[in-house]
Design a protein around this motif. Sequence first.
Motif, short mmCIF file in Angstrom:
data_model
loop_
_atom_site.label_atom_id
_atom_site.label_comp_id
_atom_site.label_asym_id
_atom_site.label_seq_id
_atom_site.Cartn_x
_atom_site.Cartn_y
_atom_site.Cartn_z
N ARG A 15 1.10 -1.68 0.13
CA ARG A 15 0.34 0.15 0.33
C ARG A 15 1.06 0.92 -0.07
O ARG A 15 0.61 2.14 -1.04
CB ARG A 15 -0.87 -0.02 0.90
CG ARG A 15 -1.67 1.01 1.39
CD ARG A 15 -2.75 0.93 2.40
NE ARG A 15 -3.29 2.45 2.43
CZ ARG A 15 -3.61 2.64 3.85
NH1 ARG A 15 -3.46 2.23 5.02
NH2 ARG A 15 -4.02 3.30 4.26
N GLU A 18 2.17 1.57 -3.30
CA GLU A 18 1.14 2.13 -3.90
C GLU A 18 1.04 3.46 -3.60
O GLU A 18 0.87 4.35 -5.33
CB GLU A 18 -0.03 1.23 -4.49
CG GLU A 18 -0.10 0.42 -4.46
CD GLU A 18 -1.37 -0.85 -4.34
OE1 GLU A 18 -2.43 -0.14 -3.70
OE2 GLU A 18 -1.07 -2.11 -4.13
N ALA A 19 0.65 4.34 -3.39
CA ALA A 19 1.37 5.36 -2.37
C ALA A 19 1.69 6.36 -3.46
O ALA A 19 2.23 7.16 -4.14
CB ALA A 19 1.09 6.08 -0.98
N SER A 22 1.92 6.65 -7.00
CA SER A 22 0.56 8.10 -6.88
C SER A 22 1.14 9.43 -7.70
O SER A 22 0.62 9.74 -8.49
CB SER A 22 -0.56 7.81 -6.57
OG SER A 22 0.13 9.05 -5.21
N ASP A 24 1.23 11.63 -6.06
CA ASP A 24 0.37 12.97 -5.58
C ASP A 24 0.69 13.41 -4.42
O ASP A 24 0.92 12.01 -3.29
CB ASP A 24 -1.08 12.21 -5.53
CG ASP A 24 -1.85 13.30 -4.91
OD1 ASP A 24 -1.91 13.99 -3.81
OD2 ASP A 24 -3.47 12.80 -5.41
N VAL A 27 -1.25 12.05 -1.24
CA VAL A 27 -1.96 10.73 -1.03
C VAL A 27 -1.13 10.15 -0.54
O VAL A 27 -1.29 8.95 0.57
CB VAL A 27 -2.30 10.26 -2.79
CG1 VAL A 27 -2.40 8.58 -2.58
CG2 VAL A 27 -3.51 10.70 -3.28
N ILE A 28 0.19 10.35 -0.19
CA ILE A 28 1.84 10.07 -0.13
C ILE A 28 1.55 10.50 1.52
O ILE A 28 2.15 9.41 2.37
CB ILE A 28 3.13 10.62 -0.95
CG1 ILE A 28 2.93 9.46 -2.45
CG2 ILE A 28 4.15 9.57 0.10
CD1 ILE A 28 3.81 10.62 -3.78
N LYS A 30 -0.99 11.53 3.65
CA LYS A 30 -2.41 10.41 4.06
C LYS A 30 -2.01 9.44 4.62
O LYS A 30 -1.45 8.82 5.74
CB LYS A 30 -3.17 10.86 3.35
CG LYS A 30 -4.70 10.40 4.08
CD LYS A 30 -5.77 10.42 3.20
CE LYS A 30 -6.73 9.86 3.94
NZ LYS A 30 -7.61 9.49 2.92
N THR A 31 -0.88 8.59 3.62
CA THR A 31 -0.68 6.97 3.85
C THR A 31 0.70 7.08 4.48
O THR A 31 -0.07 5.83 5.30
CB THR A 31 -0.22 6.48 2.38
OG1 THR A 31 -1.13 6.12 1.20
CG2 THR A 31 0.49 5.48 2.20
#
Length: 144
Positions: A15, A18-19, A22, A24, A27-28, A30-31
């Motif tokens: 996960r 995957e972030a 992205s 982004d 997103v990175i 937040k992950t």
Amino acid sequence: MSTPETTRNKETLRRFHEALGSGDMEVISKTIDEVVHPDVLIRTPVPLESTGAQALKELFGVLTEAFPDLHVSIEDVIAEGDKVVSRNVVTGTHRGEYMGLPPTGKPVTYGEMFVVRFRDGRVAETWGVVDIFAQMRQLGVVPG
């Protein structure tokens, strides 16, 4: 044989990758907040003053600006107990400043390996080996 803990840890690492793929930073970031302990110990030398999860956010900010199409392909994952080992191939195109080098537009492909220790289902400690020499050779900094 996988245990529920090792399966969960491997999926958390996937996960995270995957972030990163992205591109982004929202997103990175937040992950990272969700899967990394704020006080994570990063055992790989990074040229940053910050520590913990904040250092990861800054590091991936630099990488996504330098290589906006950065992609991490996980080639092997081995897990035992609280540790996951990941062997990856990273690709991207040099579109922003990286380690003092202005954008070259050149593609890079390099290998990396990470050992990640988990605590309570979150990343608590990392050790990594990144083939910086391959990056620099492909960007024309080091003769090939």
